[in-house]
Design a protein around this motif. Structure first.
Motif, short mmCIF file in Angstrom:
data_model
loop_
_atom_site.label_atom_id
_atom_site.label_comp_id
_atom_site.label_asym_id
_atom_site.label_seq_id
_atom_site.Cartn_x
_atom_site.Cartn_y
_atom_site.Cartn_z
N GLY A 317 0.81 -1.21 0.00
CA GLY A 317 0.00 0.00 0.00
C GLY A 317 0.85 1.26 0.00
O GLY A 317 0.56 2.22 -0.73
N VAL A 318 1.90 1.26 0.81
CA VAL A 318 2.81 2.42 0.84
C VAL A 318 3.48 2.60 -0.52
O VAL A 318 3.62 3.73 -1.01
N ALA A 320 2.32 1.68 -3.45
CA ALA A 320 1.32 2.16 -4.41
C ALA A 320 1.07 3.66 -4.26
O ALA A 320 1.04 4.40 -5.25
N LEU A 321 0.91 4.11 -3.02
CA LEU A 321 0.69 5.54 -2.78
C LEU A 321 1.93 6.35 -3.14
O LEU A 321 1.82 7.49 -3.62
N ALA A 324 1.86 6.94 -6.79
CA ALA A 324 0.81 7.86 -7.22
C ALA A 324 1.05 9.29 -6.78
O ALA A 324 0.71 10.23 -7.51
N LEU A 325 1.64 9.48 -5.60
CA LEU A 325 1.63 10.80 -4.98
C LEU A 325 2.99 11.47 -4.84
O LEU A 325 3.05 12.68 -4.62
N THR A 396 -4.97 7.17 -10.42
CA THR A 396 -6.18 6.80 -9.68
C THR A 396 -6.12 5.34 -9.27
O THR A 396 -6.47 4.98 -8.13
N THR A 399 -3.66 5.04 -6.38
CA THR A 399 -4.13 5.71 -5.16
C THR A 399 -5.21 4.89 -4.47
O THR A 399 -5.12 4.60 -3.26
N SER A 401 -6.02 1.70 -4.94
CA SER A 401 -5.51 0.39 -4.54
C SER A 401 -4.63 0.50 -3.30
O SER A 401 -4.66 -0.38 -2.44
N GLY A 402 -3.85 1.56 -3.21
CA GLY A 402 -3.03 1.77 -2.02
C GLY A 402 -3.88 1.91 -0.78
O GLY A 402 -3.56 1.34 0.29
N VAL A 403 -4.98 2.65 -0.89
CA VAL A 403 -5.89 2.81 0.25
C VAL A 403 -6.52 1.47 0.62
O VAL A 403 -6.64 1.12 1.80
#
Length: 425
Positions: A317-318, A320-321, A324-325, A396, A399, A401-403
């Protein structure tokens, strides 16, 4: 198939280990559920033979992805139709995972596992000689039966081959076959297809199956059926205390991953701005990290199952984010890609161990439910990722999927039981 083929075959019936299943946790239930007998000594050669079997099955499953164009051209069908060879395999694997434990409940597990390897060989040979799409699809269904059945029984077989303390490591070795197939199947299939034709590639896969069968004949001991699995057993397993919520956590982890992985190419192209020539290298790096993570999970699980179950989706998750970010640049994104691969390498191993510890007396039925969960998550994750990609592109997808992955880690931490040993809390 006689167990006397090789002198190295030993009996898994020796040893008198047993365990108390999680049913004893359900508020004073009177029944005591027995785990399979623990072997007196380890049979690591047999464990490696199962790993080779997993590798052969997954390699065969992935081959059409690298051979769609020549298959379609030779059989006179579209590439879209040829691609359904992968779909029918997955569907058959789901059904086989559900039904194998109950339909083979009275048969020596050695015979059942060897039978699935024979199906692998037959499927590949007949695909290689297929004259039309009907034969192709039927033989891919045969492969799916072998894949789902073998996978559902693999963790339960590990419990019969090594002492309880070594089961996590054994399962990590068996499922390393998945990671190795992920690394080599598509590029090797593409290379052999160009070199000798797509039919010869499937014949090579059949030859690998023959080698696997001989290896298993020489190493797998007799394993008398344990328990009395029936179709109704699947529902009973789902109703065991803590098992259903664990399956939900497992589904969320896999959906989050496959939503990401389905769109890894556009993500790498759009976020990292890599060229097509670099994609193969990055995917290879991801595959190697996945393999290392699978093996490392075997040792981590001996320390803490809960830590492994929570850590893997958290890291994914980290990552993935971060994709994205964060404007990390190529070096930073490669680090995140490696972390993602390492973390996912432990997912299958961790959840297979979890299932055998939660339901040691019905480990095969539990394994079947895990197979169904994973296969349905592949389809669901890819579909959800497609919707998100259409809405906002790769950012998207990563983001959301990370959440989802971080939410699954929270659910696992707070609600999912993680027994230290089979049948304990």
């Amino acid at each position: 198939m006689s167990s006397d083929v090789c002198d190295t075959v030993t009996s898994a019936e020796s040893g008198a280990g047993s365990g108390t299943g999680p049913g004893a946790e359900s508020g004073g239930a009177a029944d005591v559920r027995q785990a399979p007998p623990e072997p007196a000594s380890s049979s690591w050669a047999a464990v490696f033979s199962l790993a080779v079997g997993v590798f052969g099955l997954l390699t065969a499953e992935y081959l059409p992805a690298s051979l769609l164009t020549p298959i379609a051209s030779d059989l006179g069908i579209s590439e879209a139709v040829a691609g359904q060879a992968v779909t029918v395999t997955a569907v058959a694997a789901m059904l086989s995972g559900l039904l194998t434990a109950s339909l083979t409940r009275k048969i020596d597990r050695r015979v059942v596992l060897l039978g699935f390897t024979v199906l692998l060989i037959v499927s590949n040979v007949l695909v290689a000689t297929a004259a039309n799409v009907v034969v192709l699809m039927l033989m891919r269904i045969l492969l799916g039966i072998a894949l789902g059945g073998f996978w559902s029984m693999a963790a339960a077989a590990a419990m019969r081959l090594v002492p309880a303390a070594s089961v996590p490591r054994a399962i990590s070795i068996i499922f390393s076959g998945i990671a190795v197939a992920t690394i080599v199947a598509v590029p090797l299939g593409s290379y052999l297809g160009e070199l000798t034709g797509w039919r010869s590639t499937f014949l090579a896969a059949a030859a690998l199956g023959v080698v696997t069968l001989v290896f298993q004949l020489c190493t797998l001991p007799r394993m008398a059926p344990h328990g009395s699995a029936r179709l109704g057993t699947l529902w009973k397993v789902l109703r065991r205390p803590g098992f259903g919520v664990g399956i939900v956590g497992m589904l969320l982890v896999h959906i989050g991953h496959y939503a990401l992985f389905t769109y890894i190419r556009p993500a790498l192209e759009n976020l990292m701005h890599v060229h097509v020539s670099q994609l193969a290298v990055l995917l290879f790096v991801f595959g190697v990290a996945n393999f290392v993570g699978t093996l490392a999970a075997g040792w981590l699980l001996q320390t803490s199952l809960r830590l492994t179950l929570v850590l893997t989706p958290t890291v994914m998750g980290v990552a993935a984010l971060g994709f994205a970010l964060l404007p990390l640049g190529q070096a930073g994104y490669i680090v995140l890609l490696v972390l993602w691969g390492l973390a996912f390498g432990g997912v299958s191993v961790a959840w297979s161990n979890w299932a055998t510890r939660m339901v040691p007396d019905q480990a095969e039925s539990a394994g079947g439910l895990v197979v169904v969960g994973v296969q349905s998550a592949i389809a669901g994750g890819a579909a959800a990722g497609g919707v998100m990609f259409g809405m906002g592109g790769a950012v998207t997808v990563f983001t959301v999927s990370g959440v989802v992955l971080l939410a699954s880690a929270s659910l696992i931490l707070l609600r999912v039981r993680a027994p230290r040993h089979a049948g304990t809390v």
